[in-house]
Design a protein around this motif. Structure first.
Motif, PDB file in Angstrom:
ATOM      1  N   THR A 134      33.941  30.146  48.945  1.00  0.00           N
ATOM      2  CA  THR A 134      32.697  29.551  49.430  1.00  0.00           C
ATOM      3  C   THR A 134      32.050  30.425  50.494  1.00  0.00           C
ATOM      4  OG1 THR A 134      33.772  27.406  49.070  1.00  0.00           O
ATOM      5  CG2 THR A 134      31.682  27.391  50.220  1.00  0.00           C
ATOM      6  N   GLU A 136      32.472  33.742  50.790  1.00  0.00           N
ATOM      7  CA  GLU A 136      31.981  34.937  50.108  1.00  0.00           C
ATOM      8  C   GLU A 136      30.666  34.645  49.386  1.00  0.00           C
ATOM      9  OE1 GLU A 136      35.019  36.397  47.559  1.00  0.00           O
ATOM     10  OE2 GLU A 136      36.321  37.061  49.180  1.00  0.00           O
ATOM     11  N   LYS A 137      30.606  33.490  48.722  1.00  0.00           N
ATOM     12  CA  LYS A 137      29.383  33.127  48.001  1.00  0.00           C
ATOM     13  C   LYS A 137      28.215  32.966  48.971  1.00  0.00           C
ATOM     14  CE  LYS A 137      27.354  29.390  45.279  1.00  0.00           C
ATOM     15  NZ  LYS A 137      27.558  28.025  44.760  1.00  0.00           N
ATOM     16  N   GLN A 140      27.005  36.364  50.023  1.00  0.00           N
ATOM     17  CA  GLN A 140      26.306  37.050  48.934  1.00  0.00           C
ATOM     18  C   GLN A 140      24.898  36.502  48.743  1.00  0.00           C
ATOM     19  OE1 GLN A 140      29.096  36.452  45.779  1.00  0.00           O
ATOM     20  NE2 GLN A 140      30.272  38.297  46.249  1.00  0.00           N
ATOM     21  N   ASP A 454      34.925  40.753  41.480  1.00  0.00           N
ATOM     22  CA  ASP A 454      33.870  40.094  42.244  1.00  0.00           C
ATOM     23  C   ASP A 454      32.569  40.035  41.454  1.00  0.00           C
ATOM     24  OD1 ASP A 454      33.184  42.725  42.239  1.00  0.00           O
ATOM     25  OD2 ASP A 454      33.233  43.005  44.407  1.00  0.00           O
ATOM     26  N   MET A 455      31.590  39.300  42.015  1.00  0.00           N
ATOM     27  CA  MET A 455      30.305  39.121  41.349  1.00  0.00           C
ATOM     28  C   MET A 455      29.555  40.446  41.224  1.00  0.00           C
ATOM     29  SD  MET A 455      29.023  35.534  43.059  1.00  0.00           S
ATOM     30  CE  MET A 455      27.398  35.607  42.315  1.00  0.00           C
ATOM     31  N   GLU A 531      31.716  27.886  42.760  1.00  0.00           N
ATOM     32  CA  GLU A 531      32.019  28.868  43.805  1.00  0.00           C
ATOM     33  C   GLU A 531      31.540  30.269  43.434  1.00  0.00           C
ATOM     34  OE1 GLU A 531      36.174  28.344  43.786  1.00  0.00           O
ATOM     35  OE2 GLU A 531      36.158  26.534  45.005  1.00  0.00           O
ATOM     36  N   THR A 532      31.711  30.634  42.168  1.00  0.00           N
ATOM     37  CA  THR A 532      31.342  31.976  41.712  1.00  0.00           C
ATOM     38  C   THR A 532      30.579  31.846  40.399  1.00  0.00           C
ATOM     39  OG1 THR A 532      33.525  32.621  42.563  1.00  0.00           O
ATOM     40  CG2 THR A 532      32.258  34.311  41.439  1.00  0.00           C
TER      41      THR A 532
END
Length: 733
Positions: A134, A136-137, A140, A454-455, A531-532
């Motif tokens: 959460t 990290e999101k 981003q 990762d995204m 979350e992602t």
């Protein structure tokens, strides 16, 4: 398609047989009934039979009986039942009792996503929390304040918090601050990383608040010029509610081009402060402690490649030619193999060569297992920890190997494409570049290594896929030079991509591995997508619901290999049906899900699909209906030329419909809602939406807002001509 709702405001999306231009209005119940009672010798067939004969389908006696029984006994209006029959005909499905029942349930019953959401609520299963994901999101997406809030929510002794604040007030150089924090951590037996995060969050909060003040100053300057501008008022409210500063600045720069001169200075200062806050937070987060060992990417030797050719190459002449060229020392075995092949004993010839080559194949190098920190398994029961650690490390090791193989294969394809283009061999380059695109798309959606990365990595691969599609079009037009330039750019991009598992993704995978029931797997898939939000996590949600259950079972049966498949909702429902559940709900949900699978069956012309899925919205399990139509690209949807319609039923905004239409990767978006101030609230977000879609290769033209117009729908329904799903859905509400 008709989707029922307990909310009166929820619009009904027209069914495929009543929503598309080009087909006559459905007959009334009286006319339809009289048509069905006509003798078979009459020239005019009943409409439910004509729906099949018009498409060249001849019904058997059993199929005809099933249709007649359905039209006479199934619940619903005559129009709804006729729509169900026509939906099967459009998909080329021979009707029987179970298929008619399933499609009818999907079109007119309670949406599967809503039933699944209620099922989860009744089960009382909590959605797994992944704070790291959460955070990290949030970073981003530029939501610095949200990340700060989550880090500050972590419990720390009050005395330690005071010490951190005192250290920060001294305003020493970073090295001195880090040393002071380390002393505090050691004195209180707290991980130093936790204190560094907390200190960075405090500093970021100060910078972000300063950015908000500058941003509010810019908005006030513009409001003095345009005091009645409702959009500016809405932006001011968003600033007060801690909306990302970068998003507000983008909106102001885009929507107020001619009037922003006086506000330029505070806007520039705001974005600078916001970037500093975001950078401070990002650098403070500890890097992933997962270590993937580096191994040399050794190309297969002549013996390995020869063995592969013996097993897979259909042309035995090519096998002989390759081995003669690369392994002349096998002259005697080659001569024996040629004699056997000449006498018609090809399998014996291949066996002779394999017998000679097998001793020359080197043993595979031992793969070092990745290092996964114990902290990620903190919530795993001790009894299961060792088994889970082994399973996760094995999966990650295989994922690292698969990623290297993927990268090697696609790089080789792109090198071949570049060489062919340089030789002006466009026709030979086309299938090679097509293979590269398929490899990329397969990796994005189905490769296990995408579950750990990762995204950013996923976005890079999606961008590469889009660029290769563009190169393919240029190649078809004969613009070889431009196609070669794009191919070279993609090759350079792929070479830079590395396999970097993130703690957040691995924690999610650990959660899913410990999920022992279908509801827990479904809840985990919903949380993972929230979350992602990536293509792979969207696929995992569809998979957890059971849309791919039969396909995966069939693949496992044909391959005769053990396939690791997590429990799906459909599997659980079928199991409960066999146990004869008292309330009949498992059977109802299974029927609805099967109906959606039938309605998503591939068409020979256009591809149409419908899905109703549980969706995590505001921390609660809700329902989203998804309708897709596109040209049939073989076994997949043509995402560059398609229409996707989402229908949400939200608590605060009510029903929200979003139509995204793509024509050659040029998007037009239509958003529908009945709230009077909906457009005013959402319009600033369109700027951000365009930027994020542009990141993966789409160009957004227009974003339109409108209301759900019931009167327009009624008027459209009365004027409908002959319907045909071959022309796709008309999503006019």
């Amino acid at each position: 398609m008709k989707i029922q709702s307990d909310r009166a405001a929820l619009p009904q999306v027209p069914s495929p047989t009543t929503s598309v231009q080009g087909e006559s209005a459905a007959p009334t119940a009286e006319i339809a009934h009289s048509n069905r009672t006509n003798t078979p010798n009459t020239t005019k067939q009943p409409p439910e039979v004509a729906a099949f004969s018009e498409r060249g389908m001849t019904l058997t006696k059993e199929a005809m009986q099933a249709v007649n029984t359905f039209m006479e006994t199934a619940p619903g209006t005559e129009t709804e039942k006729l729509a169900t029959v026509k939906a099967l005909a459009e998909k080329g499905i021979v009707p029987n009792e179970s298929k008619l029942k399933a499609v009818h349930a999907a079109l007119t019953g309670v949406p599967f996503g809503k039933e699944a959401a209620e099922w989860l609520k009744e089960s009382g299963i909590p959605f797994p929390e992944n704070t790291r994901a959460t955070i990290e999101k949030a970073l981003q997406l530029g939501r610095t304040q949200e990340a700060v809030k989550m880090i500050k929510s972590a419990e720390l002794p009050a005395e330690v918090v005071k010490q951190i604040e005192a250290i920060l007030k001294q305003k020493g150089i970073p090295a001195e601050t880090a040393a002071a924090l380390k002393k505090v951590a050691e004195a209180n037996n707290i991980p130093v990383a936790k204190l560094i995060e907390r200190a960075a969050a405090t500093q970021s909060e100060v910078l972000n608040n300063a950015a908000k003040q500058k941003l509010m100053e810019a908005v006030q300057i513009l409001l003095k010029q345009q005091p009645n501008n409702t959009l500016l008022m809405e932006l001011a409210r968003k600033v007060e509610k801690n909306a990302p500063v970068q998003d507000i600045v983008k909106a102001l720069r885009t929507l107020f081009i001619s009037d922003r001169a006086a506000a330029m200075k505070p806007l520039a200062e705001a974005i600078q402060l916001a970037d500093m806050a975001l950078s401070k937070m990002s650098t403070a987060l500890p890097e992933s402690c997962i270590v993937i060992p580096k191994t040399d990417q050794i190309e297969p030797g002549p013996a390995q490649k020869s063995a592969q050719m013996i097993q897979k190459e259909p042309s035995f002449e090519r096998v002989l030619s390759y081995i003669k060229e690369t392994m002349p020392e096998l002259k005697r075995s080659l001569e024996k193999a040629e004699v056997l092949f000449a006498s018609g004993k090809e399998m014996a010839a291949r066996g002779e060569l394999m017998k000679a080559i097998e001793p020359l194949i080197p043993l595979p190098a031992k793969q070092t297992a990745p290092v996964v920190p114990d902290e990620l398994f903190a919530h795993v029961p001790p009894a299961a920890k060792d088994v889970l650690v082994t399973r996760i490390t094995e999966k990650m090791s295989q994922s690292a190997i698969d990623f290297k193989q993927f990268k090697r294969d696609i790089t080789r394809n792109l090198q071949t494409t570049e060489l062919l283009m340089a030789q002006k061999a466009s026709q030979q380059a086309k299938p090679v570049i097509e293979t590269a695109i398929k490899t990329l798309d397969q990796a994005i959606l189905k490769s296990d290594f995408m579950l750990y990365t990762d995204m950013k990595t996923e976005k890079q691969l999606m961008q590469a896929s889009g660029q290769l599609a563009e190169a393919r079009k240029l190649l078809a037009k004969g613009e070889t030079q431009q196609a070669a330039r794009i191919t070279a750019e993609v090759k350079a991009l792929i070479e830079k991509v590395t396999f970097k598992p993130t703690d957040a993704r691995v924690m999610h995978m650990i959660t899913q591995e410990t999920a022992d029931t279908a509801p827990r797997v479904l809840a985990g898939a919903m949380a993972g997508l929230y979350e992602t939000p990536t293509a792979r996590h969207a696929f995992e949600l569809v998979r957890a619901a059971g849309f791919t259950y039969e396909h995966e079972q069939a693949v496992a049966l044909v391959s005769r290999e053990k396939v690791d498949m997590p429990p799906s909702v459909k599997q659980a429902l079928l199991s409960q049906m066999h146990q004869q559940a008292a309330d009949g709900k498992p059977e109802q949900m299974t029927t609805t899900l099967t109906g959606q699978q039938l309605l998503s069956k591939a068409d020979p012309g256009l591809q149409s699909m419908m899905m109703s899925l549980p969706f995590l919205l505001g921390g609660q399990s809700e329902n989203v209906n998804v309708f897709i139509r596109s040209k049939n690209g073989g076994d997949q949807v043509d995402w560059e030329n398609c229409s996707v319609y989402f229908l949400f039923d939200t608590k605060k905004l009510g029903p929200v419909g979003i139509t995204i239409s793509s024509a050659d990767k040029n998007l037009s978006i239509k958003v529908q809602n009945d709230k009077p101030d909906f457009q005013q609230k959402m319009e600033p977000l369109t700027v951000v939406l365009k930027d994020r879609l542009a990141d993966i290769g789409y160009r957004v033209g227009s974003v339109q807002f409108s209301e759900f117009q019931a009167k327009e729908q009624e008027a459209t329904t009365t004027k409908q001509e002959k319907t045909s799903m071959a022309k796709g859905f008309d999503f006019t509400i």
